[in-house]
Motif scaffolding. Structure first.
Motif, mmCIF file in Angstrom:
data_model
loop_
_atom_site.group_PDB
_atom_site.id
_atom_site.type_symbol
_atom_site.label_atom_id
_atom_site.label_comp_id
_atom_site.label_asym_id
_atom_site.label_seq_id
_atom_site.Cartn_x
_atom_site.Cartn_y
_atom_site.Cartn_z
ATOM 1 N N ALA A 143 45.256 -26.436 -47.236
ATOM 2 C CA ALA A 143 44.996 -25.231 -47.484
ATOM 3 C C ALA A 143 44.655 -24.038 -46.565
ATOM 4 O O ALA A 143 45.149 -22.896 -46.814
ATOM 5 C CB ALA A 143 43.862 -25.156 -48.537
ATOM 6 N N TYR A 144 44.306 -24.366 -45.341
ATOM 7 C CA TYR A 144 43.942 -23.707 -44.333
ATOM 8 C C TYR A 144 43.837 -24.524 -43.013
ATOM 9 O O TYR A 144 43.507 -25.805 -42.945
ATOM 10 C CB TYR A 144 42.612 -22.986 -44.282
ATOM 11 N N ALA B 66 47.278 -26.170 -33.145
ATOM 12 C CA ALA B 66 46.685 -27.346 -32.765
ATOM 13 C C ALA B 66 46.004 -28.032 -34.076
ATOM 14 O O ALA B 66 45.896 -29.368 -34.108
ATOM 15 C CB ALA B 66 45.700 -27.092 -31.603
ATOM 16 N N ALA B 67 45.099 -27.437 -34.856
ATOM 17 C CA ALA B 67 44.204 -27.907 -35.746
ATOM 18 C C ALA B 67 45.181 -28.425 -37.019
ATOM 19 O O ALA B 67 44.891 -29.612 -37.387
ATOM 20 C CB ALA B 67 43.246 -26.683 -36.295
ATOM 21 N N ARG B 68 46.170 -27.657 -37.028
ATOM 22 C CA ARG B 68 46.932 -28.259 -38.303
ATOM 23 C C ARG B 68 47.721 -29.450 -37.932
ATOM 24 O O ARG B 68 47.640 -30.274 -38.482
ATOM 25 C CB ARG B 68 48.412 -27.187 -38.509
ATOM 26 N N ASP B 69 48.286 -29.711 -36.614
ATOM 27 C CA ASP B 69 48.546 -30.724 -36.202
ATOM 28 C C ASP B 69 47.867 -32.169 -36.177
ATOM 29 O O ASP B 69 48.311 -33.272 -36.484
ATOM 30 C CB ASP B 69 49.512 -30.682 -34.721
ATOM 31 N N GLU B 70 46.530 -31.704 -35.664
ATOM 32 C CA GLU B 70 45.764 -32.977 -35.715
ATOM 33 C C GLU B 70 45.133 -33.398 -37.135
ATOM 34 O O GLU B 70 45.104 -34.292 -37.429
ATOM 35 C CB GLU B 70 44.261 -32.500 -34.912
ATOM 36 N N ILE B 71 45.073 -32.438 -38.060
ATOM 37 C CA ILE B 71 44.688 -32.925 -39.495
ATOM 38 C C ILE B 71 46.097 -33.585 -40.170
ATOM 39 O O ILE B 71 45.605 -34.556 -40.624
ATOM 40 C CB ILE B 71 44.350 -31.439 -40.227
ATOM 41 N N LEU B 72 47.183 -33.062 -39.863
ATOM 42 C CA LEU B 72 48.283 -33.788 -40.609
ATOM 43 C C LEU B 72 48.290 -35.075 -39.695
ATOM 44 O O LEU B 72 48.481 -36.092 -40.630
ATOM 45 C CB LEU B 72 49.638 -32.840 -40.213
ATOM 46 N N ASN B 73 47.923 -35.174 -38.598
ATOM 47 C CA ASN B 73 48.039 -36.442 -37.770
ATOM 48 C C ASN B 73 47.005 -37.575 -38.507
ATOM 49 O O ASN B 73 47.470 -38.759 -38.864
ATOM 50 C CB ASN B 73 47.838 -36.717 -36.524
ATOM 51 N N ALA C 230 58.600 -39.578 -38.556
ATOM 52 C CA ALA C 230 59.074 -39.442 -40.155
ATOM 53 C C ALA C 230 57.996 -39.653 -41.050
ATOM 54 O O ALA C 230 57.973 -38.714 -42.084
ATOM 55 C CB ALA C 230 59.831 -41.066 -40.168
ATOM 56 N N LEU C 231 56.917 -40.253 -40.747
ATOM 57 C CA LEU C 231 55.707 -40.248 -41.599
ATOM 58 C C LEU C 231 54.946 -38.864 -41.516
ATOM 59 O O LEU C 231 54.458 -38.241 -42.591
ATOM 60 C CB LEU C 231 54.700 -41.166 -41.240
ATOM 61 N N LEU C 232 55.033 -38.386 -40.394
ATOM 62 C CA LEU C 232 54.242 -36.968 -40.386
ATOM 63 C C LEU C 232 55.190 -35.807 -41.198
ATOM 64 O O LEU C 232 54.461 -35.100 -41.766
ATOM 65 C CB LEU C 232 54.154 -36.357 -38.823
ATOM 66 N N GLU C 233 56.525 -35.939 -41.015
ATOM 67 C CA GLU C 233 57.310 -35.149 -41.959
ATOM 68 C C GLU C 233 57.167 -35.277 -43.568
ATOM 69 O O GLU C 233 56.897 -34.426 -44.086
ATOM 70 C CB GLU C 233 58.842 -35.496 -41.739
ATOM 71 N N VAL C 234 56.847 -36.617 -43.903
ATOM 72 C CA VAL C 234 56.387 -36.826 -45.338
ATOM 73 C C VAL C 234 55.153 -35.952 -45.651
ATOM 74 O O VAL C 234 55.048 -35.323 -46.763
ATOM 75 C CB VAL C 234 56.348 -38.153 -45.614
ATOM 76 N N ALA D 166 51.803 -31.518 -47.894
ATOM 77 C CA ALA D 166 50.749 -30.797 -47.513
ATOM 78 C C ALA D 166 51.205 -29.305 -47.712
ATOM 79 O O ALA D 166 50.060 -28.469 -47.880
ATOM 80 C CB ALA D 166 50.342 -31.009 -46.156
ATOM 81 N N ASP D 167 52.153 -28.804 -47.588
ATOM 82 C CA ASP D 167 52.573 -27.550 -47.597
ATOM 83 C C ASP D 167 53.233 -27.199 -49.180
ATOM 84 O O ASP D 167 53.880 -25.900 -49.378
ATOM 85 C CB ASP D 167 53.955 -27.175 -46.707
ATOM 86 N N GLN D 168 52.878 -28.070 -50.054
ATOM 87 C CA GLN D 168 53.344 -27.543 -51.538
ATOM 88 C C GLN D 168 52.511 -26.381 -51.850
ATOM 89 O O GLN D 168 51.197 -26.033 -51.613
ATOM 90 C CB GLN D 168 52.882 -28.661 -52.441
ATOM 91 N N PRO D 169 52.860 -25.405 -52.622
ATOM 92 C CA PRO D 169 52.432 -24.074 -53.255
ATOM 93 C C PRO D 169 51.000 -24.608 -53.844
ATOM 94 O O PRO D 169 50.895 -25.641 -54.489
ATOM 95 C CB PRO D 169 53.078 -23.697 -54.199
ATOM 96 N N LEU D 170 50.092 -23.845 -53.687
ATOM 97 C CA LEU D 170 48.573 -23.889 -54.079
ATOM 98 C C LEU D 170 48.272 -23.352 -55.230
ATOM 99 O O LEU D 170 48.860 -22.187 -55.548
ATOM 100 C CB LEU D 170 47.632 -23.698 -53.006
#
Length: 308
Positions: free
Chosen positions: A131-132, A137-144, A6-10, A15-19
């Motif tokens: 932003a990138y 795998a990198a995305r999942d680790e950073i979001l975590n 649930a927290l990862l989804e938030v 994190a995916d908001q327009p830049l």
């Protein structure tokens, strides 16, 4: 440390908001400068909330390892992470500038989970844009890591509020106290402004993290903890220690930035002057020998109330 789905989804939604448009140019410049070791780039700070052409964008470049940096820079980063660099790009709207902070993925993970000082988890518990990311795998680790920052912040801020509190009280007191551990020029109302700007995010992140932190919800937006008083006192003492030692670490990072950040001292003084409304002149001896005179210069500014 893993966080709840649930927290990862938030965190991911935010994190995916327009830049803002210039961010893509900064991402390209950062990837060119730091090469294939760039695992991800996150964007945060005041320019994320409101585009300010005359200000500096805030980017964090997350590397696989510091060996991707020049030797001296790699040593400095390993001794006292992170390093700070300057980026400048040309856009259709004119020249834009960024403060580009570089840290290894392992330090980013440790800093958000286990560092005593709030330097990382006090920043990355807030709304952040990814932003990138080099790959999934990198995305999942950073979001975590961003989710971990939220749980670390809440855990360490709960000692600052009563056993029953609102989401707003928790975050405003936590952010204000975290700011007090660094050399900052923002006024005491800054934390309240940050919460008001992204209240929905803070409410959603707190609700998502609550089950894993043992928080009860007697009413929407209200929380209760049954923490032991001794733990509360210990937690507040920890914040006092952070407030004292954090300022020395901040000065050390400023001194280090004089090596890696072109015009870093001028930028810091400009920012202090902008927020405090005071005119600040850098003495020539500070420019010539920052290692000797920077400490006294910032001590005088501190005593004068330019920052807290």
């Amino acid at each position: 440390m893993k966080v709840s789905r649930a927290l990862l989804e938030v965190v991911a939604r935010e994190a995916d908001q327009p830049l803002p448009m210039p961010v893509a140019a900064f991402v390209a410049a950062a990837r060119e400068r730091f090469g294939t070791a760039t695992a991800g780039i996150v964007f945060y700070g005041s320019c994320r909330r409101l585009d300010q052409p005359d200000s500096l964008y805030d980017l964090y470049v997350i590397l696989d390892a510091y060996r991707a940096l020049p030797t001296l820079d790699a040593i400095l980063a390993a001794c006292l992470p992170p390093n700070v660099y300057y980026l400048e790009v040309a856009t259709e709207a004119g020249t834009r500038r960024a403060k580009c902070t570089v840290i290894s993925l392992s330090d980013f993970a440790r800093g958000n989970a286990r560092w005593f000082h709030s330097y990382l988890w006090g920043r990355f518990c807030q709304p952040i844009s990814l932003a990138y990311a080099r790959d999934t795998a990198a995305r999942d680790e950073i979001l975590n890591c961003l989710g971990v920052a939220v749980t670390t912040f809440i855990t360490r801020a709960m000692c600052l509020v009563d056993e029953e509190f609102t989401t707003r009280t928790l975050w405003v007191e936590g952010l204000r106290t975290s700011y007090n551990t660094e050399l900052r020029s923002e006024g005491p109302d800054r934390a309240a402004e940050l919460f008001a700007t992204h209240a929905d995010y803070y409410e959603a992140a707190t609700a998502a993290a609550a089950p894993t932190l043992g928080l009860l919800a007697p009413a929407p937006g209200r929380w209760r903890t049954t923490g032991i008083a001794m733990h509360r006192r210990r937690g507040r003492w920890a914040w006092h220690v952070r407030a004292v030692t954090g300022k020395f670490l901040a000065l050390a990072r400023i001194l280090k930035a004089s090596v890696t950040f072109d015009g870093g001292l001028d930028y810091i003084v400009w920012k202090l002057a902008r927020h405090s409304g005071r005119e600040i002149e850098i003495p020539e001896r500070v420019r010539r020998h920052p290692a000797l005179h920077l400490w006294g210069f910032f001590w005088r500014l501190y005593r004068a109330g330019v920052f807290r």
